[in-house]
Design an enzyme around this catalytic site. Structure first.
Site, PDB file in Angstrom:
ATOM      1  N   SER A 263      71.179  21.714  28.202  1.00 20.96           N
ATOM      2  CA  SER A 263      70.143  20.843  28.760  1.00 20.96           C
ATOM      3  C   SER A 263      68.999  21.645  29.338  1.00 20.96           C
ATOM      4  O   SER A 263      67.950  21.079  29.649  1.00 20.96           O
ATOM      5  CB  SER A 263      70.723  19.900  29.813  1.00 20.96           C
TER       6      SER A 263
ATOM      7  N   HIS B 116      70.530  17.740  21.904  1.00 24.17           N
ATOM      8  CA  HIS B 116      70.738  17.414  23.320  1.00 24.17           C
ATOM      9  C   HIS B 116      71.057  15.930  23.503  1.00 24.17           C
ATOM     10  O   HIS B 116      70.162  15.073  23.411  1.00 24.17           O
ATOM     11  CB  HIS B 116      69.482  17.801  24.123  1.00 24.17           C
TER      12      HIS B 116
ATOM     13  N   GLU C 280      67.762  14.630  21.788  1.00 24.28           N
ATOM     14  CA  GLU C 280      66.583  15.484  21.625  1.00 24.28           C
ATOM     15  C   GLU C 280      66.954  16.596  20.640  1.00 24.28           C
ATOM     16  O   GLU C 280      67.891  17.351  20.894  1.00 24.28           O
ATOM     17  CB  GLU C 280      66.171  16.104  22.964  1.00 24.28           C
TER      18      GLU C 280
ATOM     19  N   ASN D 141      63.794  15.997  30.719  1.00 22.83           N
ATOM     20  CA  ASN D 141      63.928  16.685  32.009  1.00 22.83           C
ATOM     21  C   ASN D 141      62.606  17.253  32.509  1.00 22.83           C
ATOM     22  O   ASN D 141      62.488  17.632  33.669  1.00 22.83           O
ATOM     23  CB  ASN D 141      64.993  17.788  31.934  1.00 22.83           C
TER      24      ASN D 141
HETATM   25  N1  LIG Z   1      76.943  16.514  32.012  1.00 23.01           N
HETATM   26  C1  LIG Z   1      75.790  16.099  31.570  1.00 23.01           C
HETATM   27  O1  LIG Z   1      75.241  15.083  32.029  1.00 23.01           O
HETATM   28  C2  LIG Z   1      75.112  16.838  30.443  1.00 23.01           C
HETATM   29  C3  LIG Z   1      74.119  16.173  29.689  1.00 23.01           C
HETATM   30  C4  LIG Z   1      73.521  16.832  28.632  1.00 23.01           C
HETATM   31  C5  LIG Z   1      73.854  18.145  28.350  1.00 23.01           C
HETATM   32  N2  LIG Z   1      74.818  18.776  29.095  1.00 23.01           N
HETATM   33  C6  LIG Z   1      75.160  20.155  28.706  1.00 23.01           C
HETATM   34  O2  LIG Z   1      76.392  20.114  27.979  1.00 23.01           O
HETATM   35  C7  LIG Z   1      77.132  21.301  28.235  1.00 23.01           C
HETATM   36  C8  LIG Z   1      78.507  20.932  28.794  1.00 23.01           C
HETATM   37  O3  LIG Z   1      78.351  20.138  29.935  1.00 23.01           O
HETATM   38  P1  LIG Z   1      79.523  19.222  30.496  1.00 23.01           P
HETATM   39  O4  LIG Z   1      78.926  18.385  31.563  1.00 23.01           O
HETATM   40  O5  LIG Z   1      80.249  18.579  29.380  1.00 23.01           O
HETATM   41  O6  LIG Z   1      80.451  20.324  31.171  1.00 23.01           O
HETATM   42  P2  LIG Z   1      82.022  20.245  31.488  1.00 23.01           P
HETATM   43  O7  LIG Z   1      82.266  21.261  32.526  1.00 23.01           O
HETATM   44  O8  LIG Z   1      82.443  18.847  31.723  1.00 23.01           O
HETATM   45  O9  LIG Z   1      82.690  20.719  30.121  1.00 23.01           O
HETATM   46  C9  LIG Z   1      82.544  22.004  29.586  1.00 23.01           C
HETATM   47  C10 LIG Z   1      83.828  22.355  28.839  1.00 23.01           C
HETATM   48  O10 LIG Z   1      83.615  23.568  28.143  1.00 23.01           O
HETATM   49  C11 LIG Z   1      84.779  24.355  28.267  1.00 23.01           C
HETATM   50  N3  LIG Z   1      84.379  25.742  28.084  1.00 23.01           N
HETATM   51  C12 LIG Z   1      83.718  26.541  28.951  1.00 23.01           C
HETATM   52  N4  LIG Z   1      83.501  27.749  28.396  1.00 23.01           N
HETATM   53  C13 LIG Z   1      84.025  27.693  27.133  1.00 23.01           C
HETATM   54  C14 LIG Z   1      84.084  28.620  26.057  1.00 23.01           C
HETATM   55  N5  LIG Z   1      83.585  29.850  26.174  1.00 23.01           N
HETATM   56  N6  LIG Z   1      84.672  28.222  24.908  1.00 23.01           N
HETATM   57  C15 LIG Z   1      85.186  26.973  24.791  1.00 23.01           C
HETATM   58  N7  LIG Z   1      85.169  26.081  25.779  1.00 23.01           N
HETATM   59  C16 LIG Z   1      84.583  26.425  26.939  1.00 23.01           C
HETATM   60  C17 LIG Z   1      85.323  24.038  29.645  1.00 23.01           C
HETATM   61  O11 LIG Z   1      86.711  24.293  29.725  1.00 23.01           O
HETATM   62  C18 LIG Z   1      85.023  22.554  29.760  1.00 23.01           C
HETATM   63  O12 LIG Z   1      86.090  21.753  29.333  1.00 23.01           O
HETATM   64  C19 LIG Z   1      76.285  22.148  29.150  1.00 23.01           C
HETATM   65  O13 LIG Z   1      75.521  23.022  28.370  1.00 23.01           O
HETATM   66  C20 LIG Z   1      75.400  21.119  29.826  1.00 23.01           C
HETATM   67  O14 LIG Z   1      74.180  21.667  30.280  1.00 23.01           O
HETATM   68  C21 LIG Z   1      75.449  18.147  30.121  1.00 23.01           C
END
Ligand SMILES: NC(=O)c1ccc[n+]([C@@H]2O[C@H](COP(=O)([O-])OP(=O)(O)OC[C@H]3O[C@@H](n4cnc5c(N)ncnc54)[C@H](O)[C@@H]3O)[C@@H](O)[C@H]2O)c1
Length: 502
Positions: free
Chosen positions: A123, A144, A156, A194
């Protein structure tokens, strides 16, 4: 580039909040999905979460059990990146860290086919930077999604400097096939949503900081006059101040401290105090069970005027005239003038971004009252007004009585430039036009992104056009004059369109 077939294997790395949702979206569209998470038990937990959510849909009669079973059978949990060899597209949804994302993609390059599309759900990290270590950075693209991924329509599609346009096109088409509303953007800080959304929080925070109104009042005006689903303070409390402040701070830093994106000391204080919003039980509001919910400032009943004169054309506020007539108040119209409602010696005008007091002094008209922008003057249930310091109390009462007579709850705010809805919408549009001017995205995509990603009732660009770009430019110029801050500089694209008569 061969197109992505409807039965192509989709890999998802990371089974957290977003990864699980994205796996569900891909499986629902019919793809075999490989789901991996580096942490023991996390992939299973993600899968169980998908199952639980889908079972709820079955209980509510929104999905058939057989369809749920089929969807779930298409998701395979895998134990390592090697399993992604057959994937046509791999979507990375892991921790938001550049070094970790770079390392995962470098490993994938060795495992997957040369034309496998590598997509990142980042993001905030530059897609160009994530691709910088890759041999085939042309295959990397941002994809995204918004939270929750199965529900939010927006995707996106982000192109880094090296992204092959065909790769971006393929992900755009795939997202559309998955029932999403994709938009295209160049990899720049905050992408579209954002970035363009920053003023929604920032302008509310400025009005609060300057004592224009309290949180509950600003939220109510934004909801009931602006028609946004939530006000900025309740929304920041929901998102969490740690997350929201981090996004603002990272966009500010990424634009080399451009004042447009200046974070707020008020929000920093909340983060420092650990008042993170709903999740910590306290943010702008107190969420403990016995806490009283604050109510917005609403004016007491005042008498309705018998007669008003409309001078000139009220522009976007013109629907008020019919409402005033329907309320049984006699209306006479004068062609002369620049859009004002006169009640005796009191003048009501739509805010132009100046403080009411300053406009009143310049016009040598002491009894001046500003009213705020509404998305739709006919259906909105509240309106904010502010009086010049020189105005007598009688004038304020006349304005309150008039708006109450047409069915509005009236909120009197202190005299801040551009009031609440007007300055918020003008600054959202300014940011949207600037993103377009800087070749980040198209005008249409700004509106699609803000409606699909953050549920705005109207796209900022279509809203600005509805108000009239001349008015918006004037509001921005007046905000810039009132504050003397670079933050309120008008986008060159707005100037160009106004000058070109568009
Ligand atoms: N939460 C949101 O609202 C949102 C919205 C859009 C984008 N994002 C983006 O999505 C991505 C994930 O966010 P999230 O909220 O799902 O996080 P989260 O913490 O809920 O999930 C991330 C997962 O990735 C796993 N992980 C971490 N490192 C890893 C690796 N090296 N290999 C494999 N698995 C791994 C973790 O164990 C975890 O289960 C981030 O880049 C975040 O910026 C989040």
């Amino acid at each position: 580039m061969t197109p992505i077939s409807p039965d192509a294997v989709i890999g998802v790395i990371g089974a957290g909040t977003m990864g699980a949702g994205i796996a569900q979206v891909a499986a629902k569209a019919g793809h075999p999905v490989l789901l991996y998470d580096a942490f023991e038990g996390a992939a299973q937990k993600g899968f169980d979460g998908i199952k639980k959510g889908l079972n709820k849909l079955v209980e509510r009669g929104k999905m058939a059990q057989a369809d749920v079973d089929a969807l779930l059978s298409r998701i395979t949990l895998v134990n390592g990146l090697e399993a992604f060899a057959p994937a046509r597209v791999v979507i990375e949804v892991i921790v938001e860290r550049l070094d970790v994302k770079q390392s995962v993609f470098s490993q994938l390059e060795e495992i997957c086919a040369d034309d496998t599309i590598l997509a990142t759900n980042t993001s905030s990290i530059s897609v160009t930077a994530i691709g910088s270590q890759l041999k085939r950075a042309n295959n990397l693209v941002g994809m995204h999604f918004f939270n929750p991924a199965p529900i939010m329509k927006l995707v996106e599609v982000i192109s880094g400097l090296d992204t092959d346009p065909n790769v971006a096109d393929a992900i755009y088409e795939l997202s559309a096939r998955w029932g999403k509303k994709p938009v295209r953007a160049k990899s720049t800080p905050g992408f579209i949503v954002n970035r363009v959304a920053r003023p929604f929080y920032a302008e509310g925070l400025r009005v609060l900081q300057e004592g224009g109104a309290d949180e509950a009042t600003i939220d109510a005006v934004i909801r009931e006059a602006g028609n946004f689903r939530m006000g900025p303070f309740e929304l920041m409390d929901l998102i969490g101040h740690d997350v929201n402040f981090a996004v603002t701070s990272s966009v500010f830093a990424a634009y080399f401290n451009d004042q447009r994106f200046l974070p707020s000391l008020i929000q920093q204080d909340l983060v420092n105090a650990g008042h993170l919003g709903r999740k910590s039980g306290r943010g702008f509001y107190n969420y403990s069970a016995d806490a009283e919910k604050p109510t917005p400032a609403t004016a007491d009943t005042a008498p309705a005027p018998h007669h008003v004169t409309i001078e000139g054309d009220l522009g976007v506020a013109e629907p008020l005239v019919a409402l005033i007539e329907q309320a049984g108040i006699s209306v006479s119209r004068a062609k002369e003038g620049h859009g004002a409602i006169l009640i005796g010696d009191t003048t009501l005008k739509l805010t132009n971004g100046q403080m009411t007091t300053v406009r009143s002094a310049e016009a040598r008209n002491s009894n001046l009252i500003h009213f705020d922008l509404a998305l739709d003057y006919t259906t909105s249930t509240r309106i904010a007004i502010s009086a010049a310091d020189q105005a007598d109390n009688e004038s304020l009462l006349k304005a309150i009585g008039l708006f109450q007579a047409i069915g509005k709850a009236v909120t009197v705010i202190d005299d801040v430039p551009g009031m609440i809805v007007m300055r918020t919408v003008a600054m959202l549009a300014n940011e949207g036009f600037d993103a377009v001017n800087q070749q980040v995205c198209s005008e249409a995509d700004v509106d699609i992104a803000m409606k699909g990603g953050v549920n705005y009732p109207f796209g900022p660009i279509e809203w600005a056009n509805k108000v009239s770009l001349t008015v918006i430019q004037n509001v921005l110029d007046n905000l810039a004059a009132m504050y003397g801050e670079d933050r309120y500089r008008t986008s060159p694209l707005i100037r160009r369109k106004v000058a070109g008569g568009m």
